[in-house]
Design a protein around this motif. Structure first.
Motif, PDB file in Angstrom:
ATOM      1  N   GLU A 104       0.795  -1.222   0.000  1.00 33.77           N
ATOM      2  CA  GLU A 104       0.000   0.000   0.000  1.00 33.77           C
ATOM      3  C   GLU A 104       0.831   1.277   0.000  1.00 33.77           C
ATOM      4  O   GLU A 104       0.377   2.309  -0.476  1.00 33.77           O
ATOM      5  CB  GLU A 104      -0.907   0.033   1.233  1.00 33.77           C
ATOM      6  CG  GLU A 104      -1.938  -1.054   1.263  1.00 33.77           C
ATOM      7  CD  GLU A 104      -2.742  -1.002   2.546  1.00 33.77           C
ATOM      8  OE1 GLU A 104      -2.884   0.090   3.131  1.00 33.77           O
ATOM      9  OE2 GLU A 104      -3.230  -2.048   2.963  1.00 33.77           O
ATOM     10  N   LYS A 105       2.010   1.233   0.572  1.00 34.28           N
ATOM     11  CA  LYS A 105       2.831   2.438   0.717  1.00 34.28           C
ATOM     12  C   LYS A 105       3.901   2.502  -0.361  1.00 34.28           C
ATOM     13  O   LYS A 105       4.500   1.495  -0.733  1.00 34.28           O
ATOM     14  CB  LYS A 105       3.493   2.482   2.098  1.00 34.28           C
ATOM     15  CG  LYS A 105       2.506   2.575   3.231  1.00 34.28           C
ATOM     16  CD  LYS A 105       1.754   3.884   3.174  1.00 34.28           C
ATOM     17  CE  LYS A 105       0.738   4.020   4.269  1.00 34.28           C
ATOM     18  NZ  LYS A 105       0.065   5.298   4.224  1.00 34.28           N
ATOM     19  N   GLU A 106       4.147   3.706  -0.834  1.00 30.74           N
ATOM     20  CA  GLU A 106       5.158   3.913  -1.873  1.00 30.74           C
ATOM     21  C   GLU A 106       6.554   4.004  -1.267  1.00 30.74           C
ATOM     22  O   GLU A 106       6.719   4.429  -0.121  1.00 30.74           O
ATOM     23  CB  GLU A 106       4.856   5.213  -2.635  1.00 30.74           C
ATOM     24  CG  GLU A 106       3.558   5.187  -3.402  1.00 30.74           C
ATOM     25  CD  GLU A 106       3.558   4.182  -4.531  1.00 30.74           C
ATOM     26  OE1 GLU A 106       4.590   4.063  -5.217  1.00 30.74           O
ATOM     27  OE2 GLU A 106       2.531   3.504  -4.716  1.00 30.74           O
ATOM     28  N   GLU A 107       7.532   3.617  -2.052  1.00 29.03           N
ATOM     29  CA  GLU A 107       8.943   3.774  -1.680  1.00 29.03           C
ATOM     30  C   GLU A 107       9.246   3.183  -0.309  1.00 29.03           C
ATOM     31  O   GLU A 107      10.038   3.716   0.453  1.00 29.03           O
ATOM     32  CB  GLU A 107       9.344   5.248  -1.694  1.00 29.03           C
ATOM     33  CG  GLU A 107       9.086   5.953  -3.007  1.00 29.03           C
ATOM     34  CD  GLU A 107       9.265   7.450  -2.881  1.00 29.03           C
ATOM     35  OE1 GLU A 107      10.087   7.897  -2.058  1.00 29.03           O
ATOM     36  OE2 GLU A 107       8.580   8.174  -3.612  1.00 29.03           O
ATOM     37  N   ARG A 108       8.639   2.052  -0.001  1.00 27.31           N
ATOM     38  CA  ARG A 108       8.818   1.452   1.317  1.00 27.31           C
ATOM     39  C   ARG A 108       9.932   0.410   1.276  1.00 27.31           C
ATOM     40  O   ARG A 108      10.015  -0.399   0.369  1.00 27.31           O
ATOM     41  CB  ARG A 108       7.527   0.787   1.773  1.00 27.31           C
ATOM     42  CG  ARG A 108       7.657   0.229   3.173  1.00 27.31           C
ATOM     43  CD  ARG A 108       6.334  -0.204   3.714  1.00 27.31           C
ATOM     44  NE  ARG A 108       6.520  -0.660   5.080  1.00 27.31           N
ATOM     45  CZ  ARG A 108       5.542  -0.896   5.920  1.00 27.31           C
ATOM     46  NH1 ARG A 108       4.303  -0.704   5.546  1.00 27.31           N
ATOM     47  NH2 ARG A 108       5.795  -1.316   7.135  1.00 27.31           N
ATOM     48  N   GLY A 109      10.783   0.445   2.305  1.00 27.51           N
ATOM     49  CA  GLY A 109      11.849  -0.543   2.411  1.00 27.51           C
ATOM     50  C   GLY A 109      12.869  -0.112   3.438  1.00 27.51           C
ATOM     51  O   GLY A 109      12.651   0.839   4.192  1.00 27.51           O
ATOM     52  N   TRP A 110      13.978  -0.825   3.460  1.00 27.31           N
ATOM     53  CA  TRP A 110      15.035  -0.507   4.413  1.00 27.31           C
ATOM     54  C   TRP A 110      16.388  -0.950   3.859  1.00 27.31           C
ATOM     55  O   TRP A 110      16.456  -1.733   2.921  1.00 27.31           O
ATOM     56  CB  TRP A 110      14.776  -1.122   5.783  1.00 27.31           C
ATOM     57  CG  TRP A 110      14.442  -2.584   5.818  1.00 27.31           C
ATOM     58  CD1 TRP A 110      13.195  -3.120   5.964  1.00 27.31           C
ATOM     59  CD2 TRP A 110      15.334  -3.699   5.734  1.00 27.31           C
ATOM     60  NE1 TRP A 110      13.264  -4.491   5.972  1.00 27.31           N
ATOM     61  CE2 TRP A 110      14.571  -4.871   5.842  1.00 27.31           C
ATOM     62  CE3 TRP A 110      16.704  -3.834   5.576  1.00 27.31           C
ATOM     63  CZ2 TRP A 110      15.123  -6.156   5.788  1.00 27.31           C
ATOM     64  CZ3 TRP A 110      17.266  -5.111   5.525  1.00 27.31           C
ATOM     65  CH2 TRP A 110      16.475  -6.241   5.639  1.00 27.31           C
ATOM     66  N   ARG A 124      12.595   3.478   5.080  1.00 20.98           N
ATOM     67  CA  ARG A 124      12.001   4.433   4.149  1.00 20.98           C
ATOM     68  C   ARG A 124      10.536   4.110   3.885  1.00 20.98           C
ATOM     69  O   ARG A 124      10.179   2.941   3.732  1.00 20.98           O
ATOM     70  CB  ARG A 124      12.750   4.391   2.809  1.00 20.98           C
ATOM     71  CG  ARG A 124      14.195   4.758   2.876  1.00 20.98           C
ATOM     72  CD  ARG A 124      14.902   4.531   1.541  1.00 20.98           C
ATOM     73  NE  ARG A 124      14.855   3.141   1.111  1.00 20.98           N
ATOM     74  CZ  ARG A 124      15.662   2.182   1.554  1.00 20.98           C
ATOM     75  NH1 ARG A 124      16.573   2.445   2.458  1.00 20.98           N
ATOM     76  NH2 ARG A 124      15.557   0.940   1.091  1.00 20.98           N
ATOM     77  N   ALA A 125       9.712   5.150   3.805  1.00 19.08           N
ATOM     78  CA  ALA A 125       8.304   5.008   3.404  1.00 19.08           C
ATOM     79  C   ALA A 125       7.754   6.377   3.052  1.00 19.08           C
ATOM     80  O   ALA A 125       7.961   7.340   3.791  1.00 19.08           O
ATOM     81  CB  ALA A 125       7.470   4.376   4.517  1.00 19.08           C
ATOM     82  N   GLU A 126       7.060   6.438   1.918  1.00 17.15           N
ATOM     83  CA  GLU A 126       6.348   7.664   1.526  1.00 17.15           C
ATOM     84  C   GLU A 126       7.255   8.899   1.554  1.00 17.15           C
ATOM     85  O   GLU A 126       6.822   9.975   1.969  1.00 17.15           O
ATOM     86  CB  GLU A 126       5.131   7.885   2.436  1.00 17.15           C
ATOM     87  CG  GLU A 126       4.109   6.776   2.383  1.00 17.15           C
ATOM     88  CD  GLU A 126       3.239   6.798   1.137  1.00 17.15           C
ATOM     89  OE1 GLU A 126       2.780   7.884   0.736  1.00 17.15           O
ATOM     90  OE2 GLU A 126       3.026   5.723   0.568  1.00 17.15           O
ATOM     91  N   GLY A 127       8.525   8.747   1.186  1.00 20.94           N
ATOM     92  CA  GLY A 127       9.444   9.871   1.151  1.00 20.94           C
ATOM     93  C   GLY A 127      10.045  10.254   2.486  1.00 20.94           C
ATOM     94  O   GLY A 127      10.780  11.233   2.582  1.00 20.94           O
ATOM     95  N   VAL A 128       9.745   9.506   3.553  1.00 18.79           N
ATOM     96  CA  VAL A 128      10.287   9.780   4.892  1.00 18.79           C
ATOM     97  C   VAL A 128      11.367   8.746   5.184  1.00 18.79           C
ATOM     98  O   VAL A 128      11.199   7.554   4.902  1.00 18.79           O
ATOM     99  CB  VAL A 128       9.180   9.706   5.972  1.00 18.79           C
ATOM    100  CG1 VAL A 128       9.762   9.882   7.358  1.00 18.79           C
ATOM    101  CG2 VAL A 128       8.117  10.748   5.694  1.00 18.79           C
ATOM    102  N   THR A 129      12.480   9.201   5.760  1.00 17.86           N
ATOM    103  CA  THR A 129      13.582   8.310   6.115  1.00 17.86           C
ATOM    104  C   THR A 129      13.855   8.410   7.612  1.00 17.86           C
ATOM    105  O   THR A 129      13.889   9.499   8.175  1.00 17.86           O
ATOM    106  CB  THR A 129      14.869   8.690   5.342  1.00 17.86           C
ATOM    107  OG1 THR A 129      14.600   8.599   3.944  1.00 17.86           O
ATOM    108  CG2 THR A 129      16.011   7.760   5.691  1.00 17.86           C
ATOM    109  N   ALA A 130      14.017   7.256   8.244  1.00 19.84           N
ATOM    110  CA  ALA A 130      14.394   7.180   9.657  1.00 19.84           C
ATOM    111  C   ALA A 130      15.657   6.336   9.751  1.00 19.84           C
ATOM    112  O   ALA A 130      15.972   5.567   8.845  1.00 19.84           O
ATOM    113  CB  ALA A 130      13.281   6.543  10.483  1.00 19.84           C
TER     114      ALA A 130
END
Length: 138
Positions: A104-110, A124-130
Motif C-alpha cells: 500500500e505504501k510507496e517507496e517502502r523498504g530498508w 524508508r516510506a512515503e518519502g520519509v527516512t528514519a
C-alpha cells in the motif's frame, strides 16, 4: 570479495526521525509514542553459503520475525507495525542489505549495513527516512 556476515545480537543505541516514519505508515498516535520508547534488540542468523537469513526484532512490547532467502520475494506480515501485508525482497546492494517492500505504501523498504560492530538500519516510506543504530553484543 566476500559479503559480510550479519550473524549476531545487536542492541539499539540511537534512532532518528522514527516517529515521522511511523506516521508515514499511518500508525496511530498512541502506538507511535509507545513504539518510539522501545529499545529493540536484533537477533540475526545469516547463512552466507545459502543466503538464508532470520532477523528477530525483540522488544518488551512485541517481537517481529523475518525468515527469508536473499534475492527471493516473500510475503511479509507487517502486523506488529501497521497491520499490513506486503511483497518483500531483500538482496545485496554492494555490501549492504537492501529491502524493497511492495504494498500500500510507496517507496517502502530498508537498508542494513555494518561498520565494524555497528549495525545501521535506514527505514524508508512515503518519502520519509528514519535511522536506527545498533551495537553488536560482545
Amino acid at each position: 570479495m566476500a559479503k559480510p556476515n550479519y550473524t549476531g545480537v545487536y542492541h539499539m543505541v540511537s534512532q532518528d526521525n522514527f516517529e515521522a516514519y511511523l506516521a508515514a505508515l499511518d500508525v496511530n498516535y498512541a502506538l507511535r509514542k509507545v513504539v518510539c520508547l522501545l529499545k529493540p534488540s536484533k537477533q540475526i542468523e545469516h547463512d552466507v553459503n545459502t543466503g538464508n537469513m532470520k532477523i528477530k526484532t525483540v522488544t518488551t512490547f512485541k517481537n517481529f520475525d523475518m525468515d527469508f532467502t536473499l534475492g527471493e520475494e516473500f510475503t511479509e506480515d507487517l502486523g506488529p507495525v501497521d497491520g499490513r501485508m506486503c511483497q518483500t525482497t531483500v538482496d545485496w546492494e554492494g555490501d549492504k542489505l537492501l529491502c524493497v517492500q511492495r504494498g500500500e505504501k510507496e517507496e517502502r523498504g530498508w537498508t542494513h549495513w555494518l561498520e565494524g560492530n555497528t549495525l545501521h538500519l535506514e527505514l524508508r516510506a512515503e518519502g520519509v527516512t528514519a535511522k536506527q543504530v545498533f551495537k553488536k553484543a560482545e
